[in-house]
Design a protein around this motif. Structure first.
Motif, PDB file in Angstrom:
ATOM      1  N   GLY A   1       0.815  -1.211   0.000  1.00 38.65           N
ATOM      2  CA  GLY A   1       0.000   0.000   0.000  1.00 38.65           C
ATOM      3  C   GLY A   1       0.846   1.257   0.000  1.00 38.65           C
ATOM      4  O   GLY A   1       0.595   2.204  -0.745  1.00 38.65           O
ATOM      5  N   LYS A   2       1.887   1.273   0.836  1.00 37.76           N
ATOM      6  CA  LYS A   2       2.731   2.461   0.988  1.00 37.76           C
ATOM      7  C   LYS A   2       3.537   2.738  -0.279  1.00 37.76           C
ATOM      8  O   LYS A   2       3.796   3.900  -0.619  1.00 37.76           O
ATOM      9  CB  LYS A   2       3.685   2.265   2.175  1.00 37.76           C
ATOM     10  CG  LYS A   2       4.172   3.544   2.810  1.00 37.76           C
ATOM     11  CD  LYS A   2       3.038   4.279   3.519  1.00 37.76           C
ATOM     12  CE  LYS A   2       3.510   5.495   4.269  1.00 37.76           C
ATOM     13  NZ  LYS A   2       2.392   6.259   4.868  1.00 37.76           N
TER      14      LYS A   2
ATOM     15  N   GLY B   1       2.620   1.970  -3.275  1.00 33.90           N
ATOM     16  CA  GLY B   1       1.751   2.158  -4.428  1.00 33.90           C
ATOM     17  C   GLY B   1       1.765   0.988  -5.385  1.00 33.90           C
ATOM     18  O   GLY B   1       1.318   1.096  -6.528  1.00 33.90           O
TER      19      GLY B   1
ATOM     20  N   GLN C   1      -4.812   2.515  -5.195  1.00 35.46           N
ATOM     21  CA  GLN C   1      -5.181   3.167  -3.937  1.00 35.46           C
ATOM     22  C   GLN C   1      -6.454   2.587  -3.313  1.00 35.46           C
ATOM     23  O   GLN C   1      -6.573   2.518  -2.100  1.00 35.46           O
ATOM     24  CB  GLN C   1      -5.358   4.672  -4.176  1.00 35.46           C
ATOM     25  CG  GLN C   1      -5.483   5.495  -2.901  1.00 35.46           C
ATOM     26  CD  GLN C   1      -5.511   6.984  -3.196  1.00 35.46           C
ATOM     27  OE1 GLN C   1      -5.573   7.386  -4.354  1.00 35.46           O
ATOM     28  NE2 GLN C   1      -5.469   7.797  -2.168  1.00 35.46           N
ATOM     29  N   LYS C   2      -7.413   2.204  -4.141  1.00 41.00           N
ATOM     30  CA  LYS C   2      -8.708   1.731  -3.634  1.00 41.00           C
ATOM     31  C   LYS C   2      -8.736   0.227  -3.374  1.00 41.00           C
ATOM     32  O   LYS C   2      -9.797  -0.339  -3.124  1.00 41.00           O
ATOM     33  CB  LYS C   2      -9.811   2.095  -4.631  1.00 41.00           C
ATOM     34  CG  LYS C   2      -9.986   3.591  -4.875  1.00 41.00           C
ATOM     35  CD  LYS C   2     -10.473   4.299  -3.623  1.00 41.00           C
ATOM     36  CE  LYS C   2     -10.723   5.773  -3.894  1.00 41.00           C
ATOM     37  NZ  LYS C   2     -11.174   6.497  -2.678  1.00 41.00           N
TER      38      LYS C   2
ATOM     39  N   GLY D   1      -2.388   3.897   4.653  1.00 41.20           N
ATOM     40  CA  GLY D   1      -3.024   5.142   4.203  1.00 41.20           C
ATOM     41  C   GLY D   1      -3.024   6.243   5.241  1.00 41.20           C
ATOM     42  O   GLY D   1      -3.452   7.373   4.960  1.00 41.20           O
TER      43      GLY D   1
END
Length: 329
Positions: A26-27, A29, A33-34, A228
């Motif tokens: 997640g961090k 990318g 994002q979703k 996030g």
């Protein structure tokens, strides 16, 4: 080291590594994002109902399990309500108002009873842990989709009765279906039917592995949620003391209240019931609340920050509570 404490420490390390994987992808990318929103929907609407159903129909479910499960449900309602009143008192004491106060109360009440509790309780108690955890989850859902929805909408004065329909969801339907299958099995209505047994074995072998992915997908989701959260300054973050207060109530105060109650008044209650209730109450703040907050225009930032702080602190408090339970339950 005590075997159960060793199990929970090993489980937390394992789950932590899975969560870290979600945090990294997640961090950096690496995933869109979703992805967290999609993953949450898959877990809540697909894999968890399948896990509930396949676990129930394959477990040796007895009348004792049902009576113990009913106790877990009732104790869940009781202590979640106590947590609500504790949250209400502490918000007034700290002068928290508006939507932040509503989210504070929700995060005092609702824990990570699926995404973290299911994997942990399965590691500790196997299928029995999942079955009993389901009953606590029903108590959690009873308040989440009634009082919880009222709180998250309180700044808009919406009618909470419209949200009662959420009580009928994939998880409750899977639970009801599991009970029906258990009844059919106990009444021996399909005993000796080879065609049915072959179909059941095929069905179970197909869907049980999918349900088990709940354990892994849940931790990836938690990691994605935590990735996030943007912390501009640790010094500034530490000034947000309500986050640490709500974590104290969620991780220690309410679980210890339950331990004290069971120690003085729960002599005849099954040890498994007490352990499941306490450990479910000791889960970090709910990862569902941030989703509800953003959906209903409430304080999303406070909701996600509470998840972050309580999850990190929970890695310390949960092994400690298992030790306490071993002594006092």
């Amino acid at each position: 080291m005590d075997a159960q404490v060793n199990t929970i420490i090993t489980s937390i390390i394992t789950l932590g590594l899975l969560g870290m994987t979600g945090y990294i992808v997640g961090k950096t990318g690496y995933l869109p994002q979703k992805t967290g929103n999609v993953l949450s929907g898959i877990v809540i609407k697909v894999t968890t109902p399948i896990l509930i159903f396949t676990t129930m129909v394959n477990a040796p479910f007895t009348s004792k399990d049902f009576s113990n499960g009913l106790l877990i449900y009732l104790f869940g309602l009781l202590f979640i309500l106590i947590a609500f009143f504790a949250g209400s008192i502490s918000t007034k004491a700290m002068g928290i108002k508006g939507s932040a106060a509503s989210i504070y109360k929700m995060q005092s009440m609702f824990g990570n009873v699926i995404f973290l509790a299911f994997p942990l309780l399965y590691a500790l108690y196997g299928n029995q842990g999942i079955i009993y955890a389901i009953f606590f989850n029903l108590a959690n859902d009873t308040f989440l989709w009634t009082l919880g929805i009222y709180l998250v909408n309180s700044h808009k004065k919406n009618n909470w009765r419209k949200n009662l329909r959420h009580l009928i969801n994939g998880n409750t339907m899977a639970f009801a279906g599991g009970l029906i299958c258990i009844y059919i099995g106990q009444q021996k209505l399909v005993a000796g039917n080879d065609a049915f047994n072959h179909f059941y074995a095929f069905f179970y072998n197909t869907f049980n592995p999918l349900g088990r992915t709940t354990i892994y997908l849940s931790m990836l989701f938690i990691g994605l949620i935590l990735s996030g959260i943007k912390i501009k300054s640790m010094k500034e973050f530490l000034k947000k003391y309500p986050l640490f207060v709500v974590s104290f109530f969620k991780l220690l105060a309410i679980p210890f209240a339950a331990i004290a109650y069971f120690y003085f008044f729960g002599k005849g209650i099954d040890k498994m019931v007490k352990n499941i209730v306490v450990l479910q109450l000791a889960m970090p703040c709910s990862t569902i609340v941030p989703g509800l907050a953003i959906q209903h225009g409430s304080d999303y930032n406070f909701a996600t920050e509470a998840v972050f702080v309580s999850t990190i602190l929970g890695l310390i408090t949960m092994p400690f509570l298992v030790n306490v339970l071993r002594i006092f339950s």
